[in-house]
Design a protein around this motif. Sequence first.
Motif, PDB file in Angstrom:
ATOM      1  N   HIS A  13       1.641   1.979  -0.058  1.00  0.00           N
ATOM      2  CA  HIS A  13       0.982   0.685   0.069  1.00  0.00           C
ATOM      3  C   HIS A  13      -0.358   0.807   0.769  1.00  0.00           C
ATOM      4  CE1 HIS A  13       1.938   0.042   4.379  1.00  0.00           C
ATOM      5  NE2 HIS A  13       3.132   0.535   4.117  1.00  0.00           N
ATOM      6  N   PHE A  14      -1.187  -0.203   0.552  1.00  0.00           N
ATOM      7  CA  PHE A  14      -2.554  -0.250   1.067  1.00  0.00           C
ATOM      8  C   PHE A  14      -2.794  -1.593   1.743  1.00  0.00           C
ATOM      9  CE2 PHE A  14      -2.647   2.496  -2.643  1.00  0.00           C
ATOM     10  CZ  PHE A  14      -3.318   3.612  -2.176  1.00  0.00           C
ATOM     11  N   ARG A  15      -3.873  -1.646   2.503  1.00  0.00           N
ATOM     12  CA  ARG A  15      -4.357  -2.914   3.040  1.00  0.00           C
ATOM     13  C   ARG A  15      -5.498  -3.421   2.199  1.00  0.00           C
ATOM     14  NH1 ARG A  15      -4.183  -2.099   9.643  1.00  0.00           N
ATOM     15  NH2 ARG A  15      -1.962  -2.520   9.850  1.00  0.00           N
ATOM     16  N   ARG A  16      -5.629  -4.724   2.153  1.00  0.00           N
ATOM     17  CA  ARG A  16      -6.690  -5.340   1.348  1.00  0.00           C
ATOM     18  C   ARG A  16      -7.997  -5.458   2.103  1.00  0.00           C
ATOM     19  NH1 ARG A  16      -2.060  -8.261  -0.519  1.00  0.00           N
ATOM     20  NH2 ARG A  16      -1.841  -8.047  -2.780  1.00  0.00           N
ATOM     21  N   ASN A  17      -8.063  -4.947   3.341  1.00  0.00           N
ATOM     22  CA  ASN A  17      -9.315  -5.000   4.077  1.00  0.00           C
ATOM     23  C   ASN A  17      -9.961  -3.627   4.109  1.00  0.00           C
ATOM     24  OD1 ASN A  17      -7.965  -3.490   6.048  1.00  0.00           O
ATOM     25  ND2 ASN A  17      -7.307  -5.335   7.124  1.00  0.00           N
ATOM     26  N   ARG A  18     -11.053  -3.496   4.808  1.00  0.00           N
ATOM     27  CA  ARG A  18     -11.833  -2.264   4.791  1.00  0.00           C
ATOM     28  C   ARG A  18     -11.148  -1.090   5.480  1.00  0.00           C
ATOM     29  NH1 ARG A  18     -17.543  -4.260   6.969  1.00  0.00           N
ATOM     30  NH2 ARG A  18     -16.151  -5.529   8.237  1.00  0.00           N
ATOM     31  N   ARG A  19     -10.107  -1.387   6.261  1.00  0.00           N
ATOM     32  CA  ARG A  19      -9.442  -0.293   6.936  1.00  0.00           C
ATOM     33  C   ARG A  19      -8.604   0.549   5.990  1.00  0.00           C
ATOM     34  NH1 ARG A  19      -6.105  -2.384  11.857  1.00  0.00           N
ATOM     35  NH2 ARG A  19      -5.711  -0.149  12.027  1.00  0.00           N
ATOM     36  N   GLY A  20      -8.262  -0.025   4.811  1.00  0.00           N
ATOM     37  CA  GLY A  20      -7.535   0.757   3.833  1.00  0.00           C
ATOM     38  C   GLY A  20      -6.116   1.027   4.270  1.00  0.00           C
ATOM     39  N   ARG A  21      -5.707   2.313   4.286  1.00  0.00           N
ATOM     40  CA  ARG A  21      -4.350   2.678   4.623  1.00  0.00           C
ATOM     41  C   ARG A  21      -4.063   2.388   6.088  1.00  0.00           C
ATOM     42  NH1 ARG A  21      -1.868   6.334   1.478  1.00  0.00           N
ATOM     43  NH2 ARG A  21      -0.043   5.580   2.602  1.00  0.00           N
ATOM     44  N   ARG A  22      -2.770   2.446   6.475  1.00  0.00           N
ATOM     45  CA  ARG A  22      -2.388   2.208   7.864  1.00  0.00           C
ATOM     46  C   ARG A  22      -3.083   3.191   8.797  1.00  0.00           C
ATOM     47  NH1 ARG A  22       3.789   2.927   7.833  1.00  0.00           N
ATOM     48  NH2 ARG A  22       3.184   4.507   6.332  1.00  0.00           N
ATOM     49  N   SER A  23      -3.413   2.730   9.983  1.00  0.00           N
ATOM     50  CA  SER A  23      -4.096   3.573  10.954  1.00  0.00           C
ATOM     51  C   SER A  23      -3.107   4.463  11.679  1.00  0.00           C
ATOM     52  CB  SER A  23      -4.825   2.692  11.979  1.00  0.00           C
ATOM     53  OG  SER A  23      -3.868   2.011  12.779  1.00  0.00           O
ATOM     54  N   PHE A  24      -3.621   5.495  12.370  1.00  0.00           N
ATOM     55  CA  PHE A  24      -2.773   6.356  13.192  1.00  0.00           C
ATOM     56  C   PHE A  24      -2.113   5.539  14.298  1.00  0.00           C
ATOM     57  CE2 PHE A  24      -5.498   9.757  11.425  1.00  0.00           C
ATOM     58  CZ  PHE A  24      -4.488  10.581  10.965  1.00  0.00           C
ATOM     59  N   TRP A  41       1.970  -3.235  -2.087  1.00  0.00           N
ATOM     60  CA  TRP A  41       2.530  -1.982  -2.596  1.00  0.00           C
ATOM     61  C   TRP A  41       1.863  -1.641  -3.918  1.00  0.00           C
ATOM     62  CZ3 TRP A  41       5.774   1.234  -0.020  1.00  0.00           C
ATOM     63  CH2 TRP A  41       6.359   0.737   1.134  1.00  0.00           C
ATOM     64  N   ALA A  42       1.101  -0.554  -3.926  1.00  0.00           N
ATOM     65  CA  ALA A  42       0.467  -0.094  -5.160  1.00  0.00           C
ATOM     66  C   ALA A  42       1.497   0.521  -6.090  1.00  0.00           C
ATOM     67  CB  ALA A  42      -0.624   0.929  -4.842  1.00  0.00           C
ATOM     68  N   LEU A  43       2.503   1.178  -5.520  1.00  0.00           N
ATOM     69  CA  LEU A  43       3.628   1.737  -6.259  1.00  0.00           C
ATOM     70  C   LEU A  43       4.879   1.548  -5.422  1.00  0.00           C
ATOM     71  CD1 LEU A  43       2.147   5.182  -7.388  1.00  0.00           C
ATOM     72  CD2 LEU A  43       2.675   3.276  -8.921  1.00  0.00           C
ATOM     73  N   VAL A  76      -3.662  14.221  -2.922  1.00  0.00           N
ATOM     74  CA  VAL A  76      -4.788  13.558  -2.271  1.00  0.00           C
ATOM     75  C   VAL A  76      -4.300  12.421  -1.384  1.00  0.00           C
ATOM     76  CG1 VAL A  76      -6.922  12.260  -2.666  1.00  0.00           C
ATOM     77  CG2 VAL A  76      -6.328  14.187  -4.149  1.00  0.00           C
ATOM     78  N   LEU A  77      -3.229  11.742  -1.809  1.00  0.00           N
ATOM     79  CA  LEU A  77      -2.593  10.686  -1.034  1.00  0.00           C
ATOM     80  C   LEU A  77      -1.190  11.112  -0.623  1.00  0.00           C
ATOM     81  CD1 LEU A  77      -3.458   7.478  -3.126  1.00  0.00           C
ATOM     82  CD2 LEU A  77      -4.550   8.232  -1.008  1.00  0.00           C
ATOM     83  N   LEU A  78      -0.694  10.519   0.465  1.00  0.00           N
ATOM     84  CA  LEU A  78       0.666  10.757   0.918  1.00  0.00           C
ATOM     85  C   LEU A  78       1.504   9.509   0.685  1.00  0.00           C
ATOM     86  CD1 LEU A  78       0.012  12.607   4.304  1.00  0.00           C
ATOM     87  CD2 LEU A  78       0.535  13.614   2.071  1.00  0.00           C
ATOM     88  N   ALA A  79       2.746   9.703   0.300  1.00  0.00           N
ATOM     89  CA  ALA A  79       3.634   8.583   0.005  1.00  0.00           C
ATOM     90  C   ALA A  79       4.122   7.928   1.290  1.00  0.00           C
ATOM     91  CB  ALA A  79       4.821   9.065  -0.816  1.00  0.00           C
ATOM     92  N   ASP A  80       4.369   6.621   1.232  1.00  0.00           N
ATOM     93  CA  ASP A  80       5.009   5.898   2.323  1.00  0.00           C
ATOM     94  C   ASP A  80       6.521   5.902   2.164  1.00  0.00           C
ATOM     95  OD1 ASP A  80       2.693   4.864   3.853  1.00  0.00           O
ATOM     96  OD2 ASP A  80       2.236   3.847   1.978  1.00  0.00           O
TER      97      ASP A  80
END
Length: 245
Positions: A13-24, A41-43, A76-80
Amino acid sequence: MSTAIEVKDLGVHFRRNRRGRRSFKDLFAGASRRSRPGEFWALRGVSFSVESGESIGVVGRNGQGKSTLLRLVAGVLLADEGEVEVHGGVAPLIELTGGFVGDLTVRENVKMTAGLHGMSRAEVAARYEDMIAFAELDGFEDTPYKHLSNGMKVRLAFSVVSQLDEPILLVDEVLAVGDKAFREKCYKRIDELLAEGRTLFFVSHNERDLRRFCKRGLYLDKGGLVLDAPINDVLDRYNADYTTR
């Protein structure tokens, strides 16, 4: 036949704001995997496997998770949620011009990029002339990459990546770029790689290309896997769904 790609209950999943993925900060705070406000959830819940030597086409409307799935397979991406297991190296024909350095020459970029993808110096030297010839860049080898036209950049990138010996090809719409003559060269090169027994994982909106290269299809919609079937059946279902919306 061995398994090349195995996907189990995959979710990202992603965020709809500029921060993108969840932060550390979110991760270390034990953030829940449940969707939060502004997240989507993109997938989710996607499962399938790909056998070595199979050619798989991934279809769906824009924004339904196709390219995200490809990037998860590429690492390139990691799954949640869930797992992606890739058995063998990948040749990523995605975002072709990414990773090239503008101030370096064509010659320097070829050596650097091929090396980053795992080619030894001897392998690069042995294939260098073929890569330049395929890209039709004879006489431009000492030209800075930033001075090439967009068409030249795409030809160079495809030429380098398609020379990799990795058993799995990940292709994302790259055949939609370039002129007709270059596309035909790309088609021929992919045909050659498939004849060698490579595995193809191909995201495209081009039905002609999908029917030409793929025997099986995955239809994604709203981040889920709607249908896993022969490519003609998948395209028929996709077209039927699309015309009724």
